[in-house]
Design a protein around this motif. Structure first.
Motif, PDB file in Angstrom:
ATOM      1  N   ASN A  43      56.605   0.373  22.112  1.00  0.00           N
ATOM      2  CA  ASN A  43      57.423  -0.588  22.862  1.00  0.00           C
ATOM      3  C   ASN A  43      57.663  -1.879  22.086  1.00  0.00           C
ATOM      4  N   SER A  44      56.634  -2.394  21.434  1.00  0.00           N
ATOM      5  CA  SER A  44      56.758  -3.677  20.749  1.00  0.00           C
ATOM      6  C   SER A  44      57.688  -3.622  19.547  1.00  0.00           C
ATOM      7  N   LEU A  45      57.923  -2.423  19.022  1.00  0.00           N
ATOM      8  CA  LEU A  45      58.782  -2.284  17.846  1.00  0.00           C
ATOM      9  C   LEU A  45      60.115  -1.627  18.171  1.00  0.00           C
ATOM     10  N   GLY A  46      60.263  -1.158  19.396  1.00  0.00           N
ATOM     11  CA  GLY A  46      61.526  -0.548  19.797  1.00  0.00           C
ATOM     12  C   GLY A  46      61.850   0.717  19.036  1.00  0.00           C
ATOM     13  N   THR A  47      60.831   1.486  18.692  1.00  0.00           N
ATOM     14  CA  THR A  47      61.048   2.731  17.950  1.00  0.00           C
ATOM     15  C   THR A  47      59.971   3.729  18.364  1.00  0.00           C
ATOM     16  N   THR A  48      59.910   4.846  17.706  1.00  0.00           N
ATOM     17  CA  THR A  48      58.918   5.872  18.029  1.00  0.00           C
ATOM     18  C   THR A  48      57.911   5.995  16.879  1.00  0.00           C
ATOM     19  N   LEU A  49      56.771   6.609  17.188  1.00  0.00           N
ATOM     20  CA  LEU A  49      55.787   6.856  16.135  1.00  0.00           C
ATOM     21  C   LEU A  49      56.375   7.716  15.020  1.00  0.00           C
ATOM     22  N   GLY A  50      57.221   8.663  15.403  1.00  0.00           N
ATOM     23  CA  GLY A  50      57.810   9.561  14.414  1.00  0.00           C
ATOM     24  C   GLY A  50      58.695   8.860  13.406  1.00  0.00           C
ATOM     25  N   GLN A  51      59.206   7.691  13.768  1.00  0.00           N
ATOM     26  CA  GLN A  51      60.033   6.928  12.838  1.00  0.00           C
ATOM     27  C   GLN A  51      59.208   5.942  12.019  1.00  0.00           C
ATOM     28  N   LEU A  52      57.892   5.925  12.246  1.00  0.00           N
ATOM     29  CA  LEU A  52      57.018   5.018  11.500  1.00  0.00           C
ATOM     30  C   LEU A  52      56.159   5.764  10.479  1.00  0.00           C
ATOM     31  N   TYR A  53      55.535   6.870  10.899  1.00  0.00           N
ATOM     32  CA  TYR A  53      54.774   7.672   9.940  1.00  0.00           C
ATOM     33  C   TYR A  53      55.693   8.099   8.787  1.00  0.00           C
ATOM     34  N   ASN A  54      55.123   8.181   7.594  1.00  0.00           N
ATOM     35  CA  ASN A  54      55.929   8.652   6.462  1.00  0.00           C
ATOM     36  C   ASN A  54      55.178   9.645   5.575  1.00  0.00           C
ATOM     37  N   LEU A  55      54.146  10.246   6.138  1.00  0.00           N
ATOM     38  CA  LEU A  55      53.412  11.292   5.423  1.00  0.00           C
ATOM     39  C   LEU A  55      53.186  12.460   6.375  1.00  0.00           C
ATOM     40  N   HIS A  56      53.659  13.631   6.004  1.00  0.00           N
ATOM     41  CA  HIS A  56      53.427  14.834   6.793  1.00  0.00           C
ATOM     42  C   HIS A  56      52.166  15.510   6.267  1.00  0.00           C
ATOM     43  N   SER A  57      51.224  15.766   7.151  1.00  0.00           N
ATOM     44  CA  SER A  57      50.004  16.462   6.752  1.00  0.00           C
ATOM     45  C   SER A  57      49.752  17.597   7.727  1.00  0.00           C
ATOM     46  N   LYS A  58      49.305  18.709   7.192  1.00  0.00           N
ATOM     47  CA  LYS A  58      49.026  19.879   8.022  1.00  0.00           C
ATOM     48  C   LYS A  58      47.588  20.303   7.798  1.00  0.00           C
ATOM     49  N   ILE A  59      46.855  20.441   8.880  1.00  0.00           N
ATOM     50  CA  ILE A  59      45.441  20.764   8.771  1.00  0.00           C
ATOM     51  C   ILE A  59      45.227  22.212   8.381  1.00  0.00           C
ATOM     52  N   GLY A  60      44.202  22.454   7.564  1.00  0.00           N
ATOM     53  CA  GLY A  60      43.793  23.798   7.201  1.00  0.00           C
ATOM     54  C   GLY A  60      42.293  23.922   7.371  1.00  0.00           C
ATOM     55  N   TYR A  61      41.857  24.643   8.378  1.00  0.00           N
ATOM     56  CA  TYR A  61      40.441  24.899   8.605  1.00  0.00           C
ATOM     57  C   TYR A  61      40.094  26.267   8.041  1.00  0.00           C
ATOM     58  N   GLY A  62      38.906  26.394   7.467  1.00  0.00           N
ATOM     59  CA  GLY A  62      38.532  27.653   6.851  1.00  0.00           C
ATOM     60  C   GLY A  62      37.736  28.595   7.716  1.00  0.00           C
ATOM     61  N   THR A  63      37.388  28.183   8.908  1.00  0.00           N
ATOM     62  CA  THR A  63      36.501  28.985   9.731  1.00  0.00           C
ATOM     63  C   THR A  63      37.179  30.241  10.242  1.00  0.00           C
ATOM     64  N   VAL A  64      36.455  31.336  10.206  1.00  0.00           N
ATOM     65  CA  VAL A  64      36.955  32.573  10.778  1.00  0.00           C
ATOM     66  C   VAL A  64      36.652  32.544  12.275  1.00  0.00           C
ATOM     67  N   HIS A  84      42.380  27.851  14.530  1.00  0.00           N
ATOM     68  CA  HIS A  84      41.400  27.972  13.465  1.00  0.00           C
ATOM     69  C   HIS A  84      41.184  29.395  12.966  1.00  0.00           C
ATOM     70  N   ASP A  85      41.690  30.383  13.652  1.00  0.00           N
ATOM     71  CA  ASP A  85      41.552  31.765  13.225  1.00  0.00           C
ATOM     72  C   ASP A  85      42.578  32.031  12.125  1.00  0.00           C
ATOM     73  N   PRO A  86      42.143  32.493  10.946  1.00  0.00           N
ATOM     74  CA  PRO A  86      43.099  32.738   9.858  1.00  0.00           C
ATOM     75  C   PRO A  86      44.225  33.685  10.232  1.00  0.00           C
ATOM     76  N   ARG A  87      43.975  34.584  11.196  1.00  0.00           N
ATOM     77  CA  ARG A  87      45.022  35.519  11.613  1.00  0.00           C
ATOM     78  C   ARG A  87      46.178  34.793  12.288  1.00  0.00           C
ATOM     79  N   ALA A  88      45.967  33.540  12.629  1.00  0.00           N
ATOM     80  CA  ALA A  88      47.058  32.721  13.150  1.00  0.00           C
ATOM     81  C   ALA A  88      47.232  31.464  12.314  1.00  0.00           C
ATOM     82  N   ALA A  89      46.114  30.848  11.916  1.00  0.00           N
ATOM     83  CA  ALA A  89      46.174  29.529  11.284  1.00  0.00           C
ATOM     84  C   ALA A  89      46.888  29.533   9.945  1.00  0.00           C
ATOM     85  N   MET A  90      46.751  30.594   9.153  1.00  0.00           N
ATOM     86  CA  MET A  90      47.418  30.612   7.855  1.00  0.00           C
ATOM     87  C   MET A  90      48.934  30.678   8.023  1.00  0.00           C
ATOM     88  N   TYR A  91      49.393  31.472   8.971  1.00  0.00           N
ATOM     89  CA  TYR A  91      50.833  31.528   9.247  1.00  0.00           C
ATOM     90  C   TYR A  91      51.325  30.180   9.781  1.00  0.00           C
TER      91      TYR A  91
END
Length: 461
Positions: free
Chosen positions: A175-196, A204-211
């Protein structure tokens, strides 16, 4: 030719990270680093030591590393002044001046993005850091800033390739900036967990998480191409090798480590929800292929060539409730106490991450500047039955089809006379060999993958 990394064994000396002694020197044009530090021979390794093994992004405490090459996870423990929007902006400016890559992880302090005040504070912090030249991404909410249409989302997932839209926490209004969070972040990061994980735990299951990991990178590119994210430049895989079990009842994995006197017999270290080393390696290779690099988050770990030193390190900080053993359980008299504690026992996971980076370094001259595509192919798992033909959709939604049908993942990269295939079969059972038949330039190529382990093939055409 099969691209192979340095040799890694399960001998006691390699129960902690072995890349510092096993891996040859190599460099990367993609981003690569660890949140943790590394101890070898009783001392913390310098940035120069790590750089010789492919690292080019370093933790906030790394000696000899410039601010431009440091990544910091911003947490509540940093004690930022969030008493007002102005102070949050100033905190972001200061932090962004020190570290040029930042991932937010405010958890229970300012992690509730349904609270408008929290969103205002976080938004101003991001703006301050970005104004000081930093890249800022997010850890919470599955890092789904711009796209929350998961690979298992059917038509909603497919629509992001043909008509991408912004969804996820990026739609939250500051609200204070009149914009959205998506217009402020500038780094896309995608989590990768190794747990089976069991199939129901799709994150977290590789049968879904890797895709899902690959899907999010590809949708991000579609959003950029559509002009929805023209202020965002970088994309990274954000990895961790250990995850709690979420009460899922999955079996725990054991490491049996033979030791020298006075640790006669064997000690079994129980690491709850041990990482899948093959999957961790895959997250690195696909992260390098699909994004600008990878970063491994966790705490510091030590390395040693002495068996008892390794076990002392494990004992020094590993929770007693998560460890069982046979033989003696106390440190022998006369041995020095470990200098540091190490909350996580995931040296093998780091080793796999390093292996993936090294193997990618051997094909990066083909990947960078090359043309990557998803070819049609046929495959079979094991020795029974015939090959199943897979036709990849031309609209880019092939990874969604591959998830739904539990197909292997195959990428082809062509650069001049060099041809590279990367294959992984996250859905294959342990011990199963998946055979791949694919054509290029009128020739047939036969590839294989061992269960869910990624494999890279390089040919001259």
């Amino acid at each position: 030719m099969i691209i192979r990394g340095y040799t890694r064994t399960s001998s006691p000396k390699n129960m902690a990270v072995s890349a510092l002694t096993q891996a040859p020197s190599f460099s990367l044009q993609k981003k690569f680093g660890f949140e943790c530090g590394f101890v070898l021979g009783g001392s913390l390794r310098s940035s120069a030591d790590l750089a010789a093994k492919g690292n080019n992004v370093f933790t906030r405490s790394s000696t000899g590393a410039a601010a431009a090459n440091k990544l910091a996870t911003a947490m509540a423990s940093d004690n930022f002044d969030f008493s007002s929007n102005g102070s949050a902006y100033n905190a972001g400016q200061s932090f962004g001046g020190q570290f040029k890559t930042i991932v937010l992880d405010f958890e229970n302090s300012y992690g509730n993005y349904n609270d408008s005040t929290n969103v205002d504070r976080i938004g101003n912090f991001i703006k301050g850091a970005v104004d000081s030249g930093a890249k800022v991404g997010e850890f919470l909410y599955g890092m789904l800033i711009w796209n929350d249409k998961r690979v298992w989302g059917g038509s909603a997932a497919r629509s992001q390739y043909t008509s991408p839209v912004i969804s996820g926490i990026g739609t939250k209004t500051v609200n204070s900036l009149g914009t959205t969070l998506g217009q402020l972040y500038n780094l896309h990061s995608k989590i990768g967990y190794g747990t089976v994980m069991v199939q129901g735990r799709q994150n977290h299951d590789p049968r879904a998480a890797m895709y899902e990991y690959i899907h999010q990178f590809r949708v991000f590119k579609k959003q950029k191409a559509a002009g929805l994210l023209n202020h965002v430049n970088d994309s990274i895989g954000y990895l961790w090798g250990v995850s709690d079990t979420f009460g899922s009842g999955i079996p725990n994995f054991w490491h049996k480590i033979p030791l020298e006197a006075p640790y006669d017999g064997a000690i079994r270290i129980l690491n709850r929800s041990e990482e899948s080393l093959k999957i961790m390696k895959g997250y690195v290779i696909w992260g390098m292929l699909e994004s600008d690099g990878v970063w491994y988050w966790d705490s510091q770990i030590a390395t040693s060539d002495a068996r008892n030193d390794v076990i002392d390190i494990l004992y020094s900080g590993f929770p007693a409730g998560e460890m069982q053993y046979t033989g003696t359980s106390s440190l022998p008299s006369g041995r020095p106490s470990p200098e540091r504690t190490y909350p996580y026992c995931d040296g093998l996971s780091k080793d796999s991450v390093w292996q993936g980076a090294h193997e990618f370094s051997l094909i990066q001259n083909v990947v960078i500047g090359g043309t990557k595509s998803e070819p049609n192919y046929s495959y079979k798992r094991g020795n029974s039955g015939g090959f199943t033909a897979v036709t990849i959709p031309s609209d880019g939604t092939g990874i969604v089809d591959s998830y739904e049908n539990q197909h292997p993942i195959l990428a082809k990269i062509v650069n001049g006379s060099s041809l590279v295939f990367v294959v992984q079969d996250p859905s294959a059972s342990e011990g199963t060999i998946t055979k791949i038949r694919v054509t290029h330039g009128g020739k047939s190529y036969f590839l294989s993958a061992n269960a869910d382990e990624p494999k890279i093939y390089k040919f001259t055409v």
